[in-house]
Design a protein around this motif. Structure first.
Motif, PDB file in Angstrom:
ATOM      1  N   TRP A  79       6.186   8.003  -1.190  1.00  0.00           N
ATOM      2  CA  TRP A  79       6.263   7.216   0.041  1.00  0.00           C
ATOM      3  C   TRP A  79       5.005   7.408   0.888  1.00  0.00           C
ATOM      4  O   TRP A  79       4.463   6.448   1.443  1.00  0.00           O
ATOM      5  CB  TRP A  79       7.500   7.610   0.841  1.00  0.00           C
ATOM      6  CG  TRP A  79       7.689   6.754   2.053  1.00  0.00           C
ATOM      7  CD1 TRP A  79       7.216   6.981   3.305  1.00  0.00           C
ATOM      8  CD2 TRP A  79       8.384   5.505   2.112  1.00  0.00           C
ATOM      9  NE1 TRP A  79       7.571   5.966   4.146  1.00  0.00           N
ATOM     10  CE2 TRP A  79       8.291   5.047   3.445  1.00  0.00           C
ATOM     11  CE3 TRP A  79       9.068   4.741   1.184  1.00  0.00           C
ATOM     12  CZ2 TRP A  79       8.873   3.854   3.860  1.00  0.00           C
ATOM     13  CZ3 TRP A  79       9.646   3.557   1.610  1.00  0.00           C
ATOM     14  CH2 TRP A  79       9.547   3.126   2.923  1.00  0.00           C
ATOM     15  N   LEU A  80       4.545   8.660   1.006  1.00  0.00           N
ATOM     16  CA  LEU A  80       3.341   8.926   1.800  1.00  0.00           C
ATOM     17  C   LEU A  80       2.117   8.239   1.213  1.00  0.00           C
ATOM     18  O   LEU A  80       1.288   7.687   1.948  1.00  0.00           O
ATOM     19  CB  LEU A  80       3.103  10.431   1.918  1.00  0.00           C
ATOM     20  CG  LEU A  80       4.033  11.172   2.866  1.00  0.00           C
ATOM     21  CD1 LEU A  80       3.801  12.667   2.777  1.00  0.00           C
ATOM     22  CD2 LEU A  80       3.833  10.694   4.294  1.00  0.00           C
ATOM     23  N   ILE A  81       1.981   8.254  -0.098  1.00  0.00           N
ATOM     24  CA  ILE A  81       0.836   7.586  -0.738  1.00  0.00           C
ATOM     25  C   ILE A  81       0.899   6.082  -0.495  1.00  0.00           C
ATOM     26  O   ILE A  81      -0.104   5.453  -0.136  1.00  0.00           O
ATOM     27  CB  ILE A  81       0.790   7.910  -2.246  1.00  0.00           C
ATOM     28  CG1 ILE A  81       0.408   9.380  -2.455  1.00  0.00           C
ATOM     29  CG2 ILE A  81      -0.180   7.006  -2.979  1.00  0.00           C
ATOM     30  CD1 ILE A  81       0.563   9.872  -3.879  1.00  0.00           C
ATOM     31  N   ALA A  82       2.078   5.508  -0.661  1.00  0.00           N
ATOM     32  CA  ALA A  82       2.230   4.065  -0.428  1.00  0.00           C
ATOM     33  C   ALA A  82       1.962   3.723   1.037  1.00  0.00           C
ATOM     34  O   ALA A  82       1.312   2.715   1.344  1.00  0.00           O
ATOM     35  CB  ALA A  82       3.634   3.617  -0.833  1.00  0.00           C
ATOM     36  N   SER A  83       2.426   4.571   1.958  1.00  0.00           N
ATOM     37  CA  SER A  83       2.194   4.340   3.380  1.00  0.00           C
ATOM     38  C   SER A  83       0.721   4.463   3.733  1.00  0.00           C
ATOM     39  O   SER A  83       0.188   3.683   4.524  1.00  0.00           O
ATOM     40  CB  SER A  83       2.995   5.337   4.221  1.00  0.00           C
ATOM     41  OG  SER A  83       4.362   5.170   4.002  1.00  0.00           O
ATOM     42  N   TRP A  84       0.056   5.455   3.147  1.00  0.00           N
ATOM     43  CA  TRP A  84      -1.370   5.649   3.406  1.00  0.00           C
ATOM     44  C   TRP A  84      -2.168   4.425   2.946  1.00  0.00           C
ATOM     45  O   TRP A  84      -3.048   3.948   3.644  1.00  0.00           O
ATOM     46  CB  TRP A  84      -1.846   6.904   2.692  1.00  0.00           C
ATOM     47  CG  TRP A  84      -3.282   7.237   2.943  1.00  0.00           C
ATOM     48  CD1 TRP A  84      -4.341   6.980   2.136  1.00  0.00           C
ATOM     49  CD2 TRP A  84      -3.820   7.878   4.094  1.00  0.00           C
ATOM     50  NE1 TRP A  84      -5.493   7.425   2.703  1.00  0.00           N
ATOM     51  CE2 TRP A  84      -5.212   7.978   3.906  1.00  0.00           C
ATOM     52  CE3 TRP A  84      -3.254   8.386   5.263  1.00  0.00           C
ATOM     53  CZ2 TRP A  84      -6.044   8.567   4.845  1.00  0.00           C
ATOM     54  CZ3 TRP A  84      -4.092   8.974   6.193  1.00  0.00           C
ATOM     55  CH2 TRP A  84      -5.465   9.052   5.974  1.00  0.00           C
ATOM     56  N   ARG A  85      -1.833   3.917   1.767  1.00  0.00           N
ATOM     57  CA  ARG A  85      -2.534   2.740   1.238  1.00  0.00           C
ATOM     58  C   ARG A  85      -2.238   1.495   2.068  1.00  0.00           C
ATOM     59  O   ARG A  85      -3.127   0.693   2.333  1.00  0.00           O
ATOM     60  CB  ARG A  85      -2.148   2.495  -0.214  1.00  0.00           C
ATOM     61  CG  ARG A  85      -2.725   3.516  -1.156  1.00  0.00           C
ATOM     62  CD  ARG A  85      -2.300   3.242  -2.575  1.00  0.00           C
ATOM     63  NE  ARG A  85      -2.869   4.228  -3.476  1.00  0.00           N
ATOM     64  CZ  ARG A  85      -2.497   4.374  -4.727  1.00  0.00           C
ATOM     65  NH1 ARG A  85      -1.563   3.595  -5.239  1.00  0.00           N
ATOM     66  NH2 ARG A  85      -3.064   5.299  -5.479  1.00  0.00           N
ATOM     67  N   ALA A  86      -0.985   1.318   2.462  1.00  0.00           N
ATOM     68  CA  ALA A  86      -0.619   0.132   3.245  1.00  0.00           C
ATOM     69  C   ALA A  86      -1.211   0.197   4.644  1.00  0.00           C
ATOM     70  O   ALA A  86      -1.555  -0.833   5.215  1.00  0.00           O
ATOM     71  CB  ALA A  86       0.899   0.006   3.323  1.00  0.00           C
ATOM     72  N   GLY A  87      -1.347   1.389   5.194  1.00  0.00           N
ATOM     73  CA  GLY A  87      -1.896   1.552   6.534  1.00  0.00           C
ATOM     74  C   GLY A  87      -3.394   1.410   6.600  1.00  0.00           C
ATOM     75  O   GLY A  87      -3.969   1.340   7.683  1.00  0.00           O
TER      76      GLY A  87
END
Length: 193
Positions: A79-87
């Motif tokens: 989730w953190l990796i996906a959030s970092w990329r989306a952000g």
């Protein structure tokens, strides 16, 4: 803003984006279950079946996490990796929307109109005012807040307005005209004289 605060903001923004994407994809998948060749309740049975499958899948995931709590570690990292990329693109998108969006003076006028005679207005009131005029469909208070902040209009976390409790809002004192607008007004009045 410190580097840690920027990172936390990026993850928070990205997390919101990821959650909305997942919800939109799930809703689209459920909607695709509707059959056009049938009518009535028979046409919607596919939607209900997909919704039940989605709920059952979430229940199974919850049971699996309860049985194996260490599974939360890889899920959290994912989730953190996906959030970092989306952000990553969120500030660029906000700046792009601000540059192509409405004029700051028009937004100030709209806020003053929504404020009426009061000294402040809640963002929820502004959003309702916007949506009544046919703008901001599907927006949430957080979307409005991001757009106002991108335009340089300060949003305060605890504002009392309209006899309601404190929540996010804008104060009249922060809506003073910009120096460019004051200069344009004084130039226009001096040329008229």
């Amino acid at each position: 803003m410190s580097r840690l605060a920027r990172s936390a903001d990026r993850i928070a923004t990205g997390s919101t984006i990821v959650a909305r994407r997942l919800a939109a994809r799930a809703a689209a998948w459920v909607r695709r279950g509707r059959r056009d060749d049938l009518t009535g309740i028979k046409a919607a049975l596919g939607c209900w079946a997909r919704l039940a499958l989605l709920a059952f899948g979430l229940y199974l995931l919850w049971r699996l996490i309860r049985a194996v709590p260490n599974l939360l570690w890889p899920l959290t990292v994912g989730w953190l990796i996906a959030s970092w990329r989306a952000g990553r693109r969120a500030p660029a998108l906000a700046a792009e929307e601000a540059s192509t969006g409405p004029d700051v003076e028009a937004v100030r006028a709209l806020l003053l109109e929504a404020m009426g005679e009061g000294d402040a207005v809640h963002l929820s009131t502004v959003l309702a005012h916007l949506q009544k005029r046919g703008h901001g469909e599907g927006w949430r208070v957080g979307d409005l807040r991001a757009r106002l902040e991108a335009l340089g209009i300060p949003v305060h976390p605890k504002v009392k307005a309209g006899g309601k409790g404190p929540t996010r809002g804008v104060r009249r004192a922060d809506l003073a005209p910009s120096p460019a607008a004051v200069q344009e007004t004084s130039t226009a009045s001096s040329t008229a004289a």
